[in-house]
Design a protein around this motif. Structure first.
Motif, PDB file in Angstrom:
ATOM      1  N   ILE A  70       6.657 -13.193  -9.149  1.00 45.03           N
ATOM      2  CA  ILE A  70       6.584 -11.741  -9.377  1.00 45.03           C
ATOM      3  C   ILE A  70       5.181 -11.212  -9.096  1.00 45.03           C
ATOM      4  O   ILE A  70       5.022 -10.156  -8.458  1.00 45.03           O
ATOM      5  N   GLU A  71       4.144 -11.916  -9.517  1.00 47.43           N
ATOM      6  CA  GLU A  71       2.781 -11.428  -9.310  1.00 47.43           C
ATOM      7  C   GLU A  71       2.459 -11.298  -7.824  1.00 47.43           C
ATOM      8  O   GLU A  71       1.777 -10.358  -7.405  1.00 47.43           O
ATOM      9  N   VAL A  72       2.939 -12.240  -7.021  1.00 50.11           N
ATOM     10  CA  VAL A  72       2.716 -12.169  -5.567  1.00 50.11           C
ATOM     11  C   VAL A  72       3.459 -10.963  -4.995  1.00 50.11           C
ATOM     12  O   VAL A  72       2.945 -10.244  -4.125  1.00 50.11           O
ATOM     13  N   SER A  73       4.667 -10.724  -5.493  1.00 45.10           N
ATOM     14  CA  SER A  73       5.443  -9.577  -5.047  1.00 45.10           C
ATOM     15  C   SER A  73       4.737  -8.272  -5.387  1.00 45.10           C
ATOM     16  O   SER A  73       4.651  -7.352  -4.565  1.00 45.10           O
ATOM     17  N   VAL A  74       4.215  -8.191  -6.609  1.00 44.72           N
ATOM     18  CA  VAL A  74       3.497  -6.985  -7.043  1.00 44.72           C
ATOM     19  C   VAL A  74       2.288  -6.731  -6.143  1.00 44.72           C
ATOM     20  O   VAL A  74       2.021  -5.590  -5.729  1.00 44.72           O
ATOM     21  N   ALA A  75       1.553  -7.779  -5.827  1.00 38.42           N
ATOM     22  CA  ALA A  75       0.369  -7.633  -4.981  1.00 38.42           C
ATOM     23  C   ALA A  75       0.746  -7.103  -3.601  1.00 38.42           C
ATOM     24  O   ALA A  75       0.076  -6.217  -3.050  1.00 38.42           O
ATOM     25  N   GLU A  76       1.837  -7.632  -3.042  1.00 42.00           N
ATOM     26  CA  GLU A  76       2.285  -7.182  -1.718  1.00 42.00           C
ATOM     27  C   GLU A  76       2.799  -5.752  -1.782  1.00 42.00           C
ATOM     28  O   GLU A  76       2.587  -4.955  -0.859  1.00 42.00           O
ATOM     29  N   LEU A  77       3.473  -5.421  -2.875  1.00 39.42           N
ATOM     30  CA  LEU A  77       3.975  -4.054  -3.055  1.00 39.42           C
ATOM     31  C   LEU A  77       2.813  -3.060  -3.067  1.00 39.42           C
ATOM     32  O   LEU A  77       2.851  -2.037  -2.369  1.00 39.42           O
ATOM     33  N   ARG A  78       1.803  -3.356  -3.863  1.00 37.74           N
ATOM     34  CA  ARG A  78       0.628  -2.477  -3.920  1.00 37.74           C
ATOM     35  C   ARG A  78      -0.022  -2.333  -2.539  1.00 37.74           C
ATOM     36  O   ARG A  78      -0.379  -1.239  -2.107  1.00 37.74           O
ATOM     37  N   LYS A  79      -0.186  -3.463  -1.876  1.00 36.90           N
ATOM     38  CA  LYS A  79      -0.860  -3.466  -0.577  1.00 36.90           C
ATOM     39  C   LYS A  79      -0.089  -2.641   0.443  1.00 36.90           C
ATOM     40  O   LYS A  79      -0.675  -1.812   1.156  1.00 36.90           O
ATOM     41  N   LEU A  80       1.215  -2.830   0.496  1.00 33.50           N
ATOM     42  CA  LEU A  80       2.031  -2.112   1.474  1.00 33.50           C
ATOM     43  C   LEU A  80       2.024  -0.621   1.179  1.00 33.50           C
ATOM     44  O   LEU A  80       1.893   0.214   2.087  1.00 33.50           O
ATOM     45  N   GLY A  81       2.187  -0.265  -0.099  1.00 26.94           N
ATOM     46  CA  GLY A  81       2.182   1.148  -0.470  1.00 26.94           C
ATOM     47  C   GLY A  81       0.870   1.819  -0.142  1.00 26.94           C
ATOM     48  O   GLY A  81       0.840   2.936   0.397  1.00 26.94           O
ATOM     49  N   ASN A  82      -0.236   1.153  -0.424  1.00 29.52           N
ATOM     50  CA  ASN A  82      -1.556   1.735  -0.148  1.00 29.52           C
ATOM     51  C   ASN A  82      -1.818   1.834   1.353  1.00 29.52           C
ATOM     52  O   ASN A  82      -2.482   2.780   1.805  1.00 29.52           O
ATOM     53  N   GLU A  83      -1.311   0.887   2.129  1.00 25.88           N
ATOM     54  CA  GLU A  83      -1.464   0.969   3.591  1.00 25.88           C
ATOM     55  C   GLU A  83      -0.752   2.205   4.148  1.00 25.88           C
ATOM     56  O   GLU A  83      -1.258   2.867   5.062  1.00 25.88           O
ATOM     57  N   LEU A  84       0.430   2.493   3.601  1.00 25.26           N
ATOM     58  CA  LEU A  84       1.155   3.681   4.057  1.00 25.26           C
ATOM     59  C   LEU A  84       0.352   4.936   3.726  1.00 25.26           C
ATOM     60  O   LEU A  84       0.267   5.862   4.544  1.00 25.26           O
ATOM     61  N   LYS A  85      -0.242   4.987   2.552  1.00 26.15           N
ATOM     62  CA  LYS A  85      -1.039   6.153   2.160  1.00 26.15           C
ATOM     63  C   LYS A  85      -2.240   6.356   3.078  1.00 26.15           C
ATOM     64  O   LYS A  85      -2.691   7.488   3.277  1.00 26.15           O
ATOM     65  N   GLU A  86      -2.761   5.267   3.616  1.00 25.35           N
ATOM     66  CA  GLU A  86      -3.981   5.334   4.428  1.00 25.35           C
ATOM     67  C   GLU A  86      -3.711   5.650   5.894  1.00 25.35           C
ATOM     68  O   GLU A  86      -4.658   5.916   6.641  1.00 25.35           O
ATOM     69  N   ILE A  87      -2.459   5.627   6.302  1.00 25.46           N
ATOM     70  CA  ILE A  87      -2.128   5.894   7.719  1.00 25.46           C
ATOM     71  C   ILE A  87      -2.352   7.370   8.046  1.00 25.46           C
ATOM     72  O   ILE A  87      -1.924   8.232   7.307  1.00 25.46           O
TER      73      ILE A  87
END
Length: 264
Positions: A247-264
Motif C-alpha cells: 500500500i505504501e508503494v501504491s500511495v507514493a506512486e499515486l501522489r507522484k502521478l497526481g502531482n505530475e498531472l498538476k505540473e503539466i
C-alpha cells in the motif's frame, strides 16, 4: 423482428408525430447486439413530450412487433421520460425530452454549472454522448444545431473543470490514514476517489469530454497532455493497492502521478 429493425420501425412511427423534432441514438451503432447484455438508447426531442397515456396508445398500434414494454421507467429529469421495449432480448429505450430542456441543460453544463456527479451520472458525460450521437431523424436541423453547440468546446469549461478536479484529486488526510493503517479495503476507496478525479482532470486537460471509464486506455493513448506511461502507472497503483505490504508503494506512486498531472 430483430432489435435494429424494430428501432427503425419505431423511428419511422414516432417521426410521423409533429411534436417530435428529432431522434438520435447514443453509442456505437456498429457494436454487436448481445441479448441480455446490450441495449439501444435513443434521445427523442419534442416540442411537448407526449403523455404516458398518449405514448401507450401510440405503441399499441404495433404491439405485435415487440415482446414486452415497461412504461415510464424514468419520469423526467436528466434521463427524460423513458420507456423500454424488449425485442429479441435487447432493450430498446426511447427517452423523451423537450428541445427547450435539453438545450437549456447542455448550455448550463457548457457554462460549468454542473461539474459534480449526480449519483453515477456525469453531466459532462452527457456532452460526450451528444457530441458523438447518431442522428436518425430531425426536422429543421434540430439535432444538428444541438450537436454543433456541444462541439463548441468552450475553453472556460475545461479550465474550470480541470481546476475543480485537481483540487480534489489527492486527499492527503485519507492517504495518510492508508499509509498508517494498511487497510486494503479502506485504501481501495481512496484509490477509487483518486481515479475518478484524476481521469476527469486528465480529460479536461486534453479538452475532451469524459464519457465514462469505458475505452479509457484508448482515450489516454490519444492524449498529448499526460504523465509518461500514464495508463500503465494507473494500473500499477491499483495492483499495488491489493496487498497490505504494498500500500505504501501504491500511495507514493499515486501522489507522484497526481502531482505530475498538476505540473503539466
Amino acid at each position: 423482428m430483430n432489435a435494429n429493425d424494430f428501432k427503425n420501425r419505431l423511428v419511422e412511427f414516432l417521426s410521423a408525430d409533429e411534436r417530435i423534432l428529432g431522434i438520435a441514438q447514443t453509442g456505437d451503432m456498429n457494436a454487436p447486439l448481445i441479448p441480455g447484455k446490450s441495449d439501444i438508447d435513443m434521445f427523442v426531442l419534442c416540442t411537448d413530450v407526449p403523455s404516458k397515456t398518449e405514448r401507450e396508445e401510440m405503441y399499441r398500434k404495433f404491439s405485435a412487433e415487440y415482446e414486452s414494454l415497461q412504461m415510464e421507467v424514468c419520469g423526467g429529469g436528466i434521463w427524460g421520460y423513458g420507456d423500454i421495449f424488449m425485442c429479441g432480448g435487447i432493450d430498446v429505450m426511447p427517452m423523451y425530452f423537450t428541445v427547450e430542456e435539453m438545450q437549456g441543460y447542455l448550455e448550463e453544463v457548457l457554462d460549468g454549472k454542473h461539474l459534480e456527479k449526480e449519483g453515477r451520472f456525469y453531466p459532462i458525460g452527457r456532452l460526450a454522448s451528444i457530441e458523438s450521437i447518431n442522428i436518425l431523424f430531425e426536422r429543421n436541423e434540430t439535432w444538428s444545431k444541438i450537436v454543433a453547440l456541444v462541439k463548441s468546446h468552450p475553453e472556460s469549461l475545461f479550465k474550470k473543470w480541470y481546476e475543480s478536479e485537481c483540487w480534489k484529486m489527492i486527499d492527503e488526510e485519507d492517504l495518510g490514514r492508508a499509509e498508517l493503517r494498511h487497510e486494503v479495503l479502506f485504501y481501495h476507496q481512496v484509490v477509487e476517489e483518486f481515479l475518478d478525479h484524476f481521469l476527469q482532470a486528465l480529460y479536461a486537460k486534453n479538452g475532451c469530454y469524459f464519457p465514462s471509464r469505458k475505452r479509457t486506455e484508448k482515450a489516454i493513448a490519444g492524449f498529448k497532455m499526460k504523465p509518461a506511461d500514464c495508463y500503465e502507472r494507473l494500473l500499477k497503483i491499483v495492483q499495488l493497492a491489493s496487498k497490505e505490504e504494498t500500500i505504501e508503494v501504491s500511495v507514493a506512486e499515486l501522489r507522484k502521478l497526481g502531482n505530475e498531472l498538476k505540473e503539466i
